[in-house]
Design an enzyme around this catalytic site. Structure first.
Site, PDB file in Angstrom:
ATOM      1  N   LYS A 123       0.445  89.020  17.841  1.00 39.00           N
ATOM      2  CA  LYS A 123       1.619  88.337  17.301  1.00 39.00           C
ATOM      3  C   LYS A 123       1.675  88.446  15.775  1.00 39.00           C
ATOM      4  CE  LYS A 123       2.909  87.545  21.279  1.00 39.00           C
ATOM      5  NZ  LYS A 123       3.983  88.424  21.784  1.00 39.00           N
ATOM      6  N   LYS A 138      18.159  95.187   6.153  1.00 38.80           N
ATOM      7  CA  LYS A 138      18.922  94.785   7.334  1.00 38.80           C
ATOM      8  C   LYS A 138      18.816  93.273   7.500  1.00 38.80           C
ATOM      9  CE  LYS A 138      19.716  99.121   8.148  1.00 38.80           C
ATOM     10  NZ  LYS A 138      21.053  99.691   7.884  1.00 38.80           N
ATOM     11  N   HIS A 146      14.991  84.998  15.324  1.00 41.54           N
ATOM     12  CA  HIS A 146      13.988  86.021  15.011  1.00 41.54           C
ATOM     13  C   HIS A 146      12.810  85.418  14.253  1.00 41.54           C
ATOM     14  CE1 HIS A 146      12.576  90.093  13.896  1.00 41.54           C
ATOM     15  NE2 HIS A 146      12.221  89.497  12.771  1.00 41.54           N
ATOM     16  N   HIS A 149      10.879  82.609  16.332  1.00 39.56           N
ATOM     17  CA  HIS A 149      10.080  83.165  17.421  1.00 39.56           C
ATOM     18  C   HIS A 149       8.816  83.843  16.882  1.00 39.56           C
ATOM     19  CE1 HIS A 149       9.231  84.867  21.343  1.00 39.56           C
ATOM     20  NE2 HIS A 149       9.139  86.068  20.807  1.00 39.56           N
ATOM     21  N   TYR A 187      11.943 100.794  24.026  1.00 39.03           N
ATOM     22  CA  TYR A 187      13.347 100.879  23.633  1.00 39.03           C
ATOM     23  C   TYR A 187      13.493 101.058  22.127  1.00 39.03           C
ATOM     24  CZ  TYR A 187      18.205  99.502  22.911  1.00 39.03           C
ATOM     25  OH  TYR A 187      19.505  99.471  22.515  1.00 39.03           O
ATOM     26  N   LYS A 204      20.731  99.153  26.995  1.00 35.71           N
ATOM     27  CA  LYS A 204      20.673  98.151  25.926  1.00 35.71           C
ATOM     28  C   LYS A 204      20.980  96.739  26.433  1.00 35.71           C
ATOM     29  CE  LYS A 204      23.331  96.575  21.980  1.00 35.71           C
ATOM     30  NZ  LYS A 204      24.430  96.850  21.059  1.00 35.71           N
ATOM     31  N   ARG A 266      29.321  90.835  19.550  1.00 34.70           N
ATOM     32  CA  ARG A 266      28.394  91.826  19.025  1.00 34.70           C
ATOM     33  C   ARG A 266      28.452  93.134  19.804  1.00 34.70           C
ATOM     34  NH1 ARG A 266      26.397  91.383  14.232  1.00 34.70           N
ATOM     35  NH2 ARG A 266      24.435  92.373  14.841  1.00 34.70           N
TER      36      ARG A 266
END
Length: 314
Positions: A123, A138, A146, A149, A187, A204, A266
């Protein structure tokens, strides 16, 4: 008052050290919660403040090769973690129901301790996901979900393997999470490999479905505890925390599903901007390392600010 507070913190620290399972005490980042908390605090500071400011007046780095190597390594690491979890109990001696914590020093128990720590340590490696986003400017991809988590998982797992490194039924969510990450980093690796691999990324939308399935499986498995006539699991508090974790993240990822695939906020859009030769381009850009970035929905933040209020991506 300050002296009393310091004394209380010192006593709590001493209690935690005394309760740390002897089988995991010598592993890196296990000697004290101060070490891992400091790393995660620095991660949050870098993600939401220092990193964006550092990159504000700089050009984004081109890191595709580094991301391909990183994602491949993460696929292999998580595949190994899955294998070790299976071999240390889940495919050998566990019943998949009321599996207790093994406090012994048997080879199988020590193997479970090692893989539990390796999952915890992975992690910290995953924090590089965010570093790649920052260095590539980005910032719109670094959402509250994000950052939360990526920081909450290693922090909570320190407490788990401090007290229960061979966690029995409490380790099921780690097995499932590592399995999902094998798929996810595959992916992301293909995404980073360039346009020639776009045709292999038709699944996706299923990435979010896989994430949701993960939390459903975790919640169903751990919920068995509440319906068993007798299960003497040694740390029932972890049962409650795991159930809440699965339910909470199911809600967060469900919100992303609704925003992306039901409301269409999105979904990919077509870019009709003219090229130098007068033709138009129609393509979709797919981001690597955890987020999908569609042409036409890009927001490049150069003022050091970050989007933290809305869940946008997985």
């Amino acid at each position: 008052m300050l002296r009393d507070a310091i004394t209380s913190v010192s006593k709590l620290h001493g209690y935690l050290i005394s309760r740390t399972d002897a089988r995991v005490k010598d592993y890196p980042l296990m000697q004290s919660p101060v070490q891992m908390t400091s790393i995660l605090a620095a991660y949050v500071l870098f993600s939401v403040y220092a990193g964006p400011r550092m990159m504000a007046n700089r050009k984004p780095f081109a890191l595709n090769r580094a991301m391909i190597v990183y994602n491949l390594c993460m696929v292999l690491l998580n595949a190994f973690i899955v294998y070790e979890f299976l071999m240390s109990g889940w495919a050998t001696t566990f019943t998949w129901r009321c599996d207790l914590i093994d406090p012994s020093t048997s080879p199988e128990a020590l193997r479970m301790v090692r893989v539990a720590w390796l999952f915890y340590f992975s992690k910290f490696i995953e924090l590089l996901d965010t570093v790649f986003f920052v260095l590539r400017k980005k910032q719109s991809q670094i959402t509250f979900l994000h950052v939360f988590h990526h920081s909450f998982m290693p922090w909570s797992w320190w407490w788990g393997i401090t007290l229960t490194p061979a966690g029995g039924m409490g380790s099921f969510h780690a097995l499932v999470n590592a399995s999902v990450h094998v798929i996810m980093y595959t992916y992301y690796g293909l995404s980073a490999a360039g346009p020639r691999f776009q045709k292999y990324l038709w699944w996706k939308k299923h990435m979010t479905a896989i994430q949701l399935t993960q939390f459903v499986l975790i919640s169903i498995h751990i919920s068995q505890y509440y319906f068993m006539e007798h299960c003497s699991y040694q740390m029932p508090m972890w049962i409650h925390l795991i159930w809440m974790y699965g339910f909470f993240f199911f809600l967060l990822f469900s919100n992303f599903w609704v925003q992306a695939y039901i409301k269409g906020n999105r979904l990919p859009t077509v870019d009709h901007s003219p090229k130098q030769n007068g033709s138009t381009s129609e393509h979709i850009t797919v981001m690597a390392n955890g987020k999908h970035h569609e042409n036409g929905n890009a927001h490049h933040y150069t003022n050091g600010k970050i989007v933290m209020g809305k869940v946008k991506e997985i």
